[in-house]
Design a protein around this motif. Structure first.
Motif, PDB file in Angstrom:
ATOM      1  N   ALA A  58       0.864  -1.176   0.000  1.00  0.00           N
ATOM      2  CA  ALA A  58       0.000   0.000   0.000  1.00  0.00           C
ATOM      3  C   ALA A  58       0.900   1.225   0.000  1.00  0.00           C
ATOM      4  O   ALA A  58       2.016   1.196   0.531  1.00  0.00           O
ATOM      5  N   PHE A  59       0.395   2.295  -0.623  1.00  0.00           N
ATOM      6  CA  PHE A  59       1.149   3.539  -0.723  1.00  0.00           C
ATOM      7  C   PHE A  59       0.214   4.701  -0.420  1.00  0.00           C
ATOM      8  O   PHE A  59      -0.913   4.736  -0.914  1.00  0.00           O
ATOM      9  N   TYR A  60       0.707   5.650   0.371  1.00  0.00           N
ATOM     10  CA  TYR A  60      -0.010   6.886   0.651  1.00  0.00           C
ATOM     11  C   TYR A  60       0.901   8.021   0.192  1.00  0.00           C
ATOM     12  O   TYR A  60       2.013   8.193   0.715  1.00  0.00           O
ATOM     13  N   VAL A  61       0.450   8.799  -0.794  1.00  0.00           N
ATOM     14  CA  VAL A  61       1.270   9.846  -1.389  1.00  0.00           C
ATOM     15  C   VAL A  61       1.221  11.108  -0.527  1.00  0.00           C
ATOM     16  O   VAL A  61       0.138  11.625  -0.226  1.00  0.00           O
ATOM     17  N   ALA A  70      -2.039  -0.837 -11.949  1.00  0.00           N
ATOM     18  CA  ALA A  70      -2.377  -1.968 -11.085  1.00  0.00           C
ATOM     19  C   ALA A  70      -3.284  -2.883 -11.898  1.00  0.00           C
ATOM     20  O   ALA A  70      -4.413  -2.504 -12.218  1.00  0.00           O
ATOM     21  N   GLY A  71      -2.771  -4.048 -12.277  1.00  0.00           N
ATOM     22  CA  GLY A  71      -3.520  -4.899 -13.194  1.00  0.00           C
ATOM     23  C   GLY A  71      -3.672  -4.177 -14.515  1.00  0.00           C
ATOM     24  O   GLY A  71      -2.703  -3.679 -15.075  1.00  0.00           O
ATOM     25  N   ASP A  72      -4.902  -4.068 -15.002  1.00  0.00           N
ATOM     26  CA  ASP A  72      -5.173  -3.389 -16.270  1.00  0.00           C
ATOM     27  C   ASP A  72      -5.550  -1.926 -16.094  1.00  0.00           C
ATOM     28  O   ASP A  72      -5.828  -1.234 -17.077  1.00  0.00           O
ATOM     29  N   GLU A  73      -5.584  -1.438 -14.849  1.00  0.00           N
ATOM     30  CA  GLU A  73      -6.001  -0.058 -14.595  1.00  0.00           C
ATOM     31  C   GLU A  73      -4.788   0.855 -14.432  1.00  0.00           C
ATOM     32  O   GLU A  73      -3.769   0.456 -13.878  1.00  0.00           O
ATOM     33  N   LEU A  74      -4.929   2.104 -14.898  1.00  0.00           N
ATOM     34  CA  LEU A  74      -3.900   3.113 -14.731  1.00  0.00           C
ATOM     35  C   LEU A  74      -4.475   4.246 -13.892  1.00  0.00           C
ATOM     36  O   LEU A  74      -5.548   4.769 -14.194  1.00  0.00           O
ATOM     37  N   PHE A  75      -3.768   4.610 -12.823  1.00  0.00           N
ATOM     38  CA  PHE A  75      -4.216   5.650 -11.895  1.00  0.00           C
ATOM     39  C   PHE A  75      -3.216   6.792 -11.887  1.00  0.00           C
ATOM     40  O   PHE A  75      -2.014   6.571 -12.003  1.00  0.00           O
ATOM     41  N   GLU A  76      -3.710   8.016 -11.704  1.00  0.00           N
ATOM     42  CA  GLU A  76      -2.860   9.174 -11.427  1.00  0.00           C
ATOM     43  C   GLU A  76      -2.950   9.422  -9.933  1.00  0.00           C
ATOM     44  O   GLU A  76      -4.033   9.711  -9.409  1.00  0.00           O
ATOM     45  N   LEU A  77      -1.827   9.305  -9.245  1.00  0.00           N
ATOM     46  CA  LEU A  77      -1.797   9.521  -7.801  1.00  0.00           C
ATOM     47  C   LEU A  77      -1.109  10.839  -7.504  1.00  0.00           C
ATOM     48  O   LEU A  77      -0.128  11.196  -8.148  1.00  0.00           O
ATOM     49  N   TYR A  78      -1.604  11.560  -6.505  1.00  0.00           N
ATOM     50  CA  TYR A  78      -1.060  12.849  -6.078  1.00  0.00           C
ATOM     51  C   TYR A  78      -1.235  12.940  -4.570  1.00  0.00           C
ATOM     52  O   TYR A  78      -1.810  12.026  -3.948  1.00  0.00           O
ATOM     53  N   ALA A  79      -0.745  14.004  -3.964  1.00  0.00           N
ATOM     54  CA  ALA A  79      -0.770  14.134  -2.506  1.00  0.00           C
ATOM     55  C   ALA A  79      -2.160  13.839  -1.956  1.00  0.00           C
ATOM     56  O   ALA A  79      -3.151  14.398  -2.418  1.00  0.00           O
ATOM     57  N   GLY A  80      -2.208  12.932  -0.992  1.00  0.00           N
ATOM     58  CA  GLY A  80      -3.463  12.536  -0.359  1.00  0.00           C
ATOM     59  C   GLY A  80      -4.053  11.254  -0.924  1.00  0.00           C
ATOM     60  O   GLY A  80      -4.963  10.691  -0.325  1.00  0.00           O
ATOM     61  N   CYS A  81      -3.538  10.766  -2.066  1.00  0.00           N
ATOM     62  CA  CYS A  81      -4.055   9.524  -2.656  1.00  0.00           C
ATOM     63  C   CYS A  81      -3.461   8.301  -1.957  1.00  0.00           C
ATOM     64  O   CYS A  81      -2.316   8.318  -1.511  1.00  0.00           O
ATOM     65  N   PHE A  82      -4.257   7.249  -1.908  1.00  0.00           N
ATOM     66  CA  PHE A  82      -3.873   5.976  -1.303  1.00  0.00           C
ATOM     67  C   PHE A  82      -4.188   4.870  -2.299  1.00  0.00           C
ATOM     68  O   PHE A  82      -5.211   4.925  -2.989  1.00  0.00           O
ATOM     69  N   ILE A  83      -3.295   3.875  -2.382  1.00  0.00           N
ATOM     70  CA  ILE A  83      -3.563   2.701  -3.214  1.00  0.00           C
ATOM     71  C   ILE A  83      -3.118   1.456  -2.461  1.00  0.00           C
ATOM     72  O   ILE A  83      -2.079   1.463  -1.788  1.00  0.00           O
TER      73      ILE A  83
END
Length: 161
Positions: A58-61, A70-83
């Protein structure tokens, strides 16, 4: 075995790997269930698409921007995002923008973050490495050799620039 751990800022062990700074906040001898590091990575750093056999991550930006597959999905993460990434999910990321990204990295169970110790070197200061760090040409063969011991398998290329 687990124990109570409290770390003041800048007191955890630090490693330079992947042209990045890994500040270890929770060590495997302190908790077998959870690994935690504060990670700072410069723009452009990318991992190949890979998966972990045992660990969830898990990552918290905190700062910066990442593209995260992640798998077939692409996410844009920025400050405050969690995956959260369950074990076995293929994933990759690339640091975007003009400034470093900082994020809290968590692994369950603990142990995966020691991979960075094997391929990197102890950080002499709490900053991104410069010429005093390892080059990718020196580090990549270490990754190839160490990754299988940590249940990590590369399954594809990095996210394009």
């Amino acid at each position: 075995m687990s124990e109570v751990v409290m770390r003041e800022p800048g007191t955890g062990r630090a490693t330079w790997a992947m042209q990045s700074l890994f500040e270890h906040l929770l060590e495997p001898h302190e908790s077998a269930e959870l690994g935690v590091a504060l990670v700072t990575q410069p723009p452009g750093v990318a991992t190949p698409l890979h998966r972990h056999d045992r660990e969830a991550e898990a990552f918290y930006v905190l700062d910066g921007r990442l593209d995260y597959q992640a798998g077939d999905e692409l996410f844009e993460l920025y400050a405050g995002c969690f995956i959260h990434l369950p074990a076995q999910v293929p994933h990759a990321f690339r640091i975007r923008g003009d400034s470093p990204a900082r994020f809290l990295a968590l692994t369950a169970p603990a142990g995966l973050l020691h991979l960075y110790d094997e391929v990197g070197i102890p950080a002499t200061e709490r900053r991104l490495p410069g010429a005093d760090g390892l080059t990718p040409e020196v580090e990549i063969p270490k990754w190839v050799e160490a990754a299988p011991r940590y249940g990590m398998t590369v399954v594809g290329p990095p996210i394009p620039e």
